[in-house]
Design an enzyme around this catalytic site. Structure first.
Site, PDB file in Angstrom:
ATOM      1  N   CYS A  72       8.634 -12.919  -3.415  1.00 25.42           N
ATOM      2  CA  CYS A  72       7.748 -12.164  -4.302  1.00 25.42           C
ATOM      3  C   CYS A  72       7.419 -13.075  -5.472  1.00 25.42           C
ATOM      4  CB  CYS A  72       8.438 -10.885  -4.777  1.00 25.42           C
ATOM      5  SG  CYS A  72       7.519  -9.971  -6.030  1.00 25.42           S
ATOM      6  N   CYS A 200       0.078  -8.887  -7.731  1.00 24.70           N
ATOM      7  CA  CYS A 200       0.912  -9.376  -6.631  1.00 24.70           C
ATOM      8  C   CYS A 200       0.832 -10.896  -6.628  1.00 24.70           C
ATOM      9  CB  CYS A 200       0.436  -8.803  -5.295  1.00 24.70           C
ATOM     10  SG  CYS A 200       1.318  -9.452  -3.855  1.00 24.70           S
TER      11      CYS A 200
END
Length: 263
Positions: A72, A200
């Site tokens: 991530c 993101c």
């Protein structure tokens, strides 16, 4: 009582736990409860940061649904900030994620906010690119070029694609991208959260790679709903390498919760 820290990177928010204080990793059910927006702390994911041999620390990342994820980007930037304030690392950092080793640098902006740049893994250049491109940046993404991402109902359209026949089992993150004046605008539906997130990191990296294939430009400023990120990369014959993701990371609060772990 278990201490936690709440971080966000351009609106992508995470519960941070110090792995040195845990005897065991929380279960998927416990992670879902902690990340629940109404009945828990609320977050897009949960990250455990702990020392590991060969690196300053390791980040173990879980999606809000309790599933383990390999990487991530925004979470890693927040983990770098947490490693710094917790004494596991200095301002030049090496860390391990599910997809391998990474490096990072950190510059304090305030007592609770930092500018963080991290290395991302090499990106394989896909065989096919067009208005819709599948690309892997530590986690799988589908990048869809559109005139205006704000005109897209991202939760509805992203969910439709994510649960369509090709992606129903393994899932995919869906990004809606516009390219204009050497600047990108991106909105993302994230699997594991099963909703739109404000930002993101692996998603904007995927969009920067697609934009580089389209235009030949390798350095991008990217607007997300949660803030501005920067991506730099270098295109070779079959891969992008020297991929860097940069943006702010902030600690918004810390506290304690009751739970069934550590056990």
């Amino acid at each position: 009582m278990i201490k936690f820290y709440k971080f966000h990177g351009t609106g992508n928010d995470f519960i941070m736990l110090d792995g040195r204080e845990l005897l065991t990793i929380p279960t998927p059910d416990e992670i879902r409860q902690l990340c629940h927006r109404q009945m828990g702390i609320g977050a897009d994911g949960l990250i455990i940061v702990k020392p590991v041999e060969g690196f300053d620390f390791e980040m173990i990342y879980f999606n809000a649904d309790g599933s383990l994820a390999t990487m991530c980007g925004n979470g890693a930037r927040c983990a770098v900030a947490f490693g710094y304030i917790s004494g596991m690392s200095g301002s030049d950092i090496t860390f391990k994620a599910g997809d391998g080793g990474h490096s990072g640098t950190l510059q304090p902006l305030t007592d609770y906010k930092w500018m963080v740049e991290i290395s991302m893994g090499n990106i394989s250049i896909p065989d096919h690119t067009g208005e819709s491109t599948e690309i892997h940046t530590g986690t799988p993404h589908l990048v869809i070029i559109t005139r205006d991402p704000d005109s897209v109902n991202v939760p509805v359209e992203g969910r439709r694609i994510r649960y369509s026949e090709p992606y129903q089992t393994s899932g995919i993150n869906v990004n809606f991208l516009s390219i204009r004046d050497n600047r990108l605008k991106v909105r993302t539906y994230e699997k594991g959260v099963e909703d739109e997130t404000l930002s993101c990191g692996t998603g904007v990296t995927a969009c920067a790679a697609v934009a580089a294939m389209k235009t030949g430009v390798n350095n991008w400023i990217i607007e997300t709903r949660g803030g501005i990120l920067e991506v730099r990369l270098k295109k070779n014959e079959t891969i992008f390498d020297n991929v860097r993701l940069k943006g702010p990371a902030a600690m918004v609060f810390c506290g304690e919760f009751t739970g069934s772990f550590p056990r």
